[in-house]
Design an enzyme around this catalytic site. Structure first.
Site, PDB file in Angstrom:
ATOM      1  CG  HIS A   1      -6.918 -35.571   8.888  1.00 45.18           C
ATOM      2  ND1 HIS A   1      -7.221 -34.196   8.253  1.00 45.18           N
ATOM      3  CD2 HIS A   1      -8.065 -35.977   8.451  1.00 45.18           C
ATOM      4  CE1 HIS A   1      -8.688 -34.258   7.347  1.00 45.18           C
ATOM      5  NE2 HIS A   1      -9.117 -35.678   7.485  1.00 45.18           N
TER       6      HIS A   1
ATOM      7  CG  ASP B   1     -12.713 -42.938   7.703  1.00 46.63           C
ATOM      8  OD1 ASP B   1     -13.447 -43.287   7.812  1.00 46.63           O
ATOM      9  OD2 ASP B   1     -11.429 -42.609   7.203  1.00 46.63           O
TER      10      ASP B   1
HETATM   11  N1  CMC Z   1      -0.956 -44.701  12.907  1.00 40.13           N
HETATM   12  C1  CMC Z   1       0.607 -44.508  13.247  1.00 40.13           C
HETATM   13  N2  CMC Z   1       1.577 -43.622  13.154  1.00 40.13           N
HETATM   14  C2  CMC Z   1       1.168 -42.566  11.962  1.00 40.13           C
HETATM   15  C3  CMC Z   1      -0.446 -42.715  11.316  1.00 40.13           C
HETATM   16  C4  CMC Z   1      -1.364 -43.713  12.409  1.00 40.13           C
HETATM   17  N3  CMC Z   1      -2.273 -44.132  12.057  1.00 40.13           N
HETATM   18  N4  CMC Z   1      -0.941 -41.525  10.839  1.00 40.13           N
HETATM   19  C5  CMC Z   1       0.822 -41.029  10.477  1.00 40.13           C
HETATM   20  N5  CMC Z   1       1.189 -41.865  11.484  1.00 40.13           N
HETATM   21  C6  CMC Z   1       2.905 -41.158  11.575  1.00 40.13           C
HETATM   22  C7  CMC Z   1       3.537 -41.411  10.459  1.00 40.13           C
HETATM   23  O1  CMC Z   1       3.938 -42.920  10.337  1.00 40.13           O
HETATM   24  C8  CMC Z   1       4.899 -40.434  10.490  1.00 40.13           C
HETATM   25  O2  CMC Z   1       5.560 -40.640  11.190  1.00 40.13           O
HETATM   26  P1  CMC Z   1       7.563 -40.353  10.634  1.00 40.13           P
HETATM   27  O3  CMC Z   1       7.634 -38.665  11.027  1.00 40.13           O
HETATM   28  O4  CMC Z   1       7.531 -41.105  12.208  1.00 40.13           O
HETATM   29  O5  CMC Z   1       7.526 -40.677   9.370  1.00 40.13           O
HETATM   30  C9  CMC Z   1       4.189 -39.837  10.418  1.00 40.13           C
HETATM   31  O6  CMC Z   1       3.061 -39.802  11.941  1.00 40.13           O
HETATM   32  C10 CMC Z   1       3.091 -38.675  10.177  1.00 40.13           C
HETATM   33  O7  CMC Z   1       2.173 -38.873   9.037  1.00 40.13           O
HETATM   34  P2  CMC Z   1       2.176 -38.895   7.500  1.00 40.13           P
HETATM   35  O8  CMC Z   1       1.527 -40.537   6.894  1.00 40.13           O
HETATM   36  O9  CMC Z   1       3.399 -38.561   6.836  1.00 40.13           O
HETATM   37  O10 CMC Z   1       0.985 -38.269   7.544  1.00 40.13           O
HETATM   38  P3  CMC Z   1       0.026 -37.882   6.115  1.00 40.13           P
HETATM   39  O11 CMC Z   1      -0.358 -36.685   6.589  1.00 40.13           O
HETATM   40  O12 CMC Z   1       0.560 -37.726   4.645  1.00 40.13           O
HETATM   41  O13 CMC Z   1      -1.163 -39.441   6.276  1.00 40.13           O
HETATM   42  C11 CMC Z   1      -2.992 -40.150   6.603  1.00 40.13           C
HETATM   43  C12 CMC Z   1      -2.331 -38.820   6.776  1.00 40.13           C
HETATM   44  C13 CMC Z   1      -4.719 -40.550   7.238  1.00 40.13           C
HETATM   45  C14 CMC Z   1      -2.898 -40.602   5.641  1.00 40.13           C
HETATM   46  C15 CMC Z   1      -2.316 -41.137   8.151  1.00 40.13           C
HETATM   47  O14 CMC Z   1      -2.541 -40.177   9.248  1.00 40.13           O
HETATM   48  C16 CMC Z   1      -2.942 -42.289   8.458  1.00 40.13           C
HETATM   49  O15 CMC Z   1      -2.291 -43.336   7.546  1.00 40.13           O
HETATM   50  N6  CMC Z   1      -3.597 -42.600   9.352  1.00 40.13           N
HETATM   51  C17 CMC Z   1      -5.050 -43.817   8.867  1.00 40.13           C
HETATM   52  C18 CMC Z   1      -5.619 -43.939   7.902  1.00 40.13           C
HETATM   53  C19 CMC Z   1      -6.525 -43.232   8.304  1.00 40.13           C
HETATM   54  O16 CMC Z   1      -7.183 -43.355   9.256  1.00 40.13           O
HETATM   55  N7  CMC Z   1      -7.496 -42.290   7.241  1.00 40.13           N
HETATM   56  C20 CMC Z   1      -8.168 -41.828   6.846  1.00 40.13           C
HETATM   57  C21 CMC Z   1      -7.697 -40.140   7.210  1.00 40.13           C
HETATM   58  S1  CMC Z   1      -9.952 -39.245   7.725  1.00 40.13           S
HETATM   59  C22 CMC Z   1     -10.568 -39.710   6.514  1.00 40.13           C
HETATM   60  C23 CMC Z   1     -11.031 -39.443   5.233  1.00 40.13           C
HETATM   61  O17 CMC Z   1     -10.654 -38.179   4.853  1.00 40.13           O
HETATM   62  O18 CMC Z   1     -10.225 -40.275   4.025  1.00 40.13           O
END
Ligand code: CMC
Length: 445
Positions: free
Chosen positions: A322, A379
């Protein structure tokens, strides 16, 4: 450049911002600028850069808005480090235990828990606003049978603007009616889209039923079969909606604020929010989680293998991570408990739930997830509740949208009541070609 100069240039809303009198000092091109510091009621701190470009010629650049406060709001407080979520100051745990979605929607929208009379009035207004114009039923037959219900939802919600004209000047009664329409009609549209997708006749809403009962009945009863309302399912869906009711400036809510800032029609504005929600990194994740669990189950891939693939960036562990929470999402804890209780009480075991538990166990021992602060979000378990309640997977994000409606509307309302309201218009740093001239096609190589 002193603080006094900055103060003179403030807008009406910035003039009202609680300040400490402190400033941040910024040194640029040999000059020192004093930027006002704004502090929220929960001690969140911000540097007010609203005059930065005017004073310095610089803008701030913040990919994904991770450090950008786009507004000041009184609705929802999140402490992502501690895993705290409160609506209007009240902890989410207390609301999930003691309140209902309708009551919480009133709290979010109007700032206070309703009195008994207010609640009755609000519920009655929702009930009386549940029908959609009969001519709109044609829309549902125009979609292909396998259309995603989110596609239908965005379209039909935007179309409400054609059937329910919004006055140019929204006075309070008109605003209340628009709010009631959207909260109530989205539920009717959702259920109608499902009925059409399975080829069954639609079931009209009934004023005799409460919010969730009404929705479940429209979804699952048919002319040949009554739907038996199970109080456990009713409560689980009610809490699901309540937990999704607002989450401050997330992607879809920011979309609602952005689209609403052009003074667009509220139905179209909310439809824009629904489109933003649909994506799998946001509201679409609940559907993706169950798809992922079913994939693991059907393909004989072990949870360990799947986690390894996620670490190799070949997959995303959906329902994990998140932008704001650096620890457990408090909503995930509540939903996990409900899921446990619901499955136990119904005496059913869902292999997907066992796989989810295993994935969580593995991930929470793994340095990849711990070092990146990746924990289960709302989720991760929510789809399993909806699955247990009988909803097909492609309806999960639609249910998220029904739950999020009070938040979108409250944020839209708050924005329009802000005396410093202005159209949202971010800037950019241009990185394209510098000046060059048109070349006729005959001369291009
Ligand atoms: N699985 C594997 N790796 C992950 C995941 C995941 N679910 N989420 C983040 N990472 C890794 C990402 O690859 C990155 O790694 P590195 O530092 O090596 O490049 C690091 O963690 C930081 O990730 P980010 O994508 O820069 O983080 P963000 O804050 O931009 O993204 C997120 C947040 C929710 C989009 C992401 O964690 C994600 O894609 N989660 C899976 C989708 C999900 O469950 N979404 C629902 C969010 S909660 C409900 C809502 O509000 O909609």
């Amino acid at each position: 450049m002193g603080v006094a100069t900055l103060q003179e240039a403030r807008t009406a809303s910035t003039a009202e911002r609680p300040r400490t009198g402190q400033t941040a000092r910024l040194v640029l091109d040999g000059k020192t600028y004093e930027l006002p510091i704004v502090v929220g009621t929960e001690n969140e701190k911000a540097i007010d850069t609203s005059q930065l470009r005017a004073e310095t010629g610089y803008i701030t650049l913040d990919n994904g808005f991770g450090n950008t406060g786009a507004c000041q709001s009184r609705i929802t407080f999140i402490d992502g480090e501690k895993g705290i979520l409160r609506y209007r100051g009240i902890p989410i745990e207390e609301l999930a235990e003691k309140s209902t979605f309708t009551e919480t929607a009133h709290l979010i929208m109007y700032g206070e828990l309703p009195t008994k009379t207010q609640l009755e009035r609000f519920s009655k207004r929702l009930n009386c606003s549940s029908l959609i114009h009969e001519d709109m039923l044609h829309f549902f037959t125009g979609f292909p049978k396998d259309a995603h219900p989110m596609a239908i939802l965005t379209t039909v919600v935007a179309s409400l603007s054609a059937f329910y004209p919004v006055p140019e000047q929204l006075d309070e009664p008109a605003e209340e009616q628009v709010i009631a329409n959207l909260m109530s009609q989205i539920r009717t549209i959702a259920a109608f889209s499902y009925k059409k997708s399975i080829g069954e006749p639609i079931v009209y809403p009934s004023n005799k039923l409460r919010f969730v009962e009404n929705f479940l009945t429209m979804m699952f009863s048919s002319p040949v079969k009554d739907y038996h309302l199970d109080p456990d399912i009713v409560r689980a869906v009610d809490v699901f909606f309540l937990l999704h009711a607002d989450h401050e400036q997330n992607c879809s809510t920011s979309t609602v604020r952005l689209a609403g800032s052009s003074l667009g029609n509220i139905y179209a504005v909310v439809s824009a929010g629904i489109c933003a929600l649909w994506g799998k990194l946001h509201g679409g994740a609940n559907q993706e989680v169950v798809n992922m669990l079913q994939y693991i189950r059907r393909n004989g891939c072990s949870p360990e293998e799947f986690v390894a693939r996620a670490k190799d960036k070949k997959e995303r562990l959906m329902g994990f991570g998140h932008r704001v929470y650096r620890t457990f999402d408090p909503r995930a804890r509540i939903i996990k408990q409900i899921c446990h209780k619901l499955l136990n009480k119904r005496g059913v075991s869902d292999p997907c739930f066992d796989i989810a538990l295993k994935l969580e166990e593995i991930a929470l021992k793994d340095d990849y997830f711990l070092s990146r602060h990746l924990y289960p979000n709302v989720d991760f378990y929510s789809g399993l509740i909806l699955k247990a309640a009988g909803f097909p997977t492609n309806m999960f994000t639609v249910l998220f949208a029904i739950g999020r409606m009070p938040g979108w509307l409250a944020q839209w309302r708050e924005m329009h009541h802000d005396p410093g309201f202005k159209i949202a218009r971010p800037r950019q740093i241009y990185q394209g070609p510098t000046l060059r001239h048109y070349v006729p096609v005959s001369e291009r190589v």
